[in-house]
Design a protein around this motif. Structure first.
Motif: not given
Length: 269
Positions: A2-10
């Motif tokens: 799973s990706l952290p929120d920051e990387l998901a937004a990126r």
């Protein structure tokens, strides 16, 4: 994964074309092996990256790093398969292959004290633990000394035959720091010993691959996916010799970011 929120937004920004991925830098890493206690199989040398590092903080990794532009210098004294031969193995042009192999040897010395070089094509340095070696190692790290000059002043040649190509991983496009990394394996030369040399690492350990995988499963250590995969592959071999004899097909792995059931995940296939 799973990706952290920051990387998901990126990831959303990259997919939408609002952000361009960072170019991946050529780099090399080496799984240094030695035979463990009788019946224990091979052990591999791992470093834990300091928690302050910008990339892979706290992760257990193999020695390695980015290619220095001077690593591609034709002045690097060479023995073993040529850069052209390595180019065919690594699916790279001759100059890039030269830089990758040189970086693998240089970074391994910088981060572990192990030097895959010798006075000639059939010999290897037996000891690299003196104060003069340490001074050269530090000069290589701060880039005041080029690897070609280091070898020349000591009358040594890089032993490219002591490396075996193992894998090729490219950091996912979503990351802010990216590397195009060739993985190698090599055997700890007879007479040499690794050192806790500091720098980017705060802990070093010799570990059986299966033990490292189990510690990661328990959450006791953190392994990046390429390291985890490489260690998993190494568990299939019961000796250093078996690892070196293994047939390898080098396939480039670039993990992709996908949204699965509303969750952004990193997948390798």
């Amino acid at each position: 994964m799973s990706l952290p929120d920051e990387l998901a937004a990126r990831a959303r920004d990259i997919i939408a074309g609002r952000v361009q991925p960072v170019p991946a830098r050529d780099s090399a890493t080496v799984a240094v092996l030695r035979e463990g206690p009788p019946g224990g199989g091979a052990q591999v040398y791992l470093l834990r990256r300091k928690s302050t590092m910008a990339f892979a903080a706290g992760a257990y990794v193999f020695p390695g790093g980015s290619v220095d532009p001077r690593d591609s210098d034709n002045a690097v004294a060479w023995a073993g398969p040529s850069p052209a031969e390595w180019g065919r193995t690594l699916a790279a042009d001759e100059r890039v292959a030269r830089g990758l192999v040189c970086a693998a040897v240089r970074e391994t010395f910088e981060e572990s004290g192990v030097l895959l070089a010798g006075p000639g094509p059939d010999s290897v340095v037996a000891d690299t633990t003196g104060d003069d070696w340490e001074a050269d190692r530090l000069a290589l790290i701060d880039r005041s000394l080029a690897f070609a000059d280091f070898l020349a002043k000591r009358g040594l040649v890089l032993r490219s035959d002591l490396l075996k190509a193992w894998a090729h991983w490219i950091t996912p496009e979503v990351e802010r720091k990216r590397f195009d990394t060739r993985f190698f394996v090599a055997v700890l030369p007879e007479g040499q010993r690794t050192r806790d040399v500091g720098g980017e690492a705060d802990q070093v350990v010799w570990q059986r691959p299966a033990e490292a995988i189990e510690l990661a499963r328990q959450g006791s250590i953190f392994l990046m996916p390429p390291t985890h995969q490489t260690l998993t592959e190494l568990t299939a071999y019961d000796s250093v010799g078996a690892v070196l004899a293994a047939e390898r097909e080098i396939v480039t792995i670039l993990p992709q970011v996908l949204e699965i059931d509303g969750e952004w995940r990193l997948v390798t296939s």
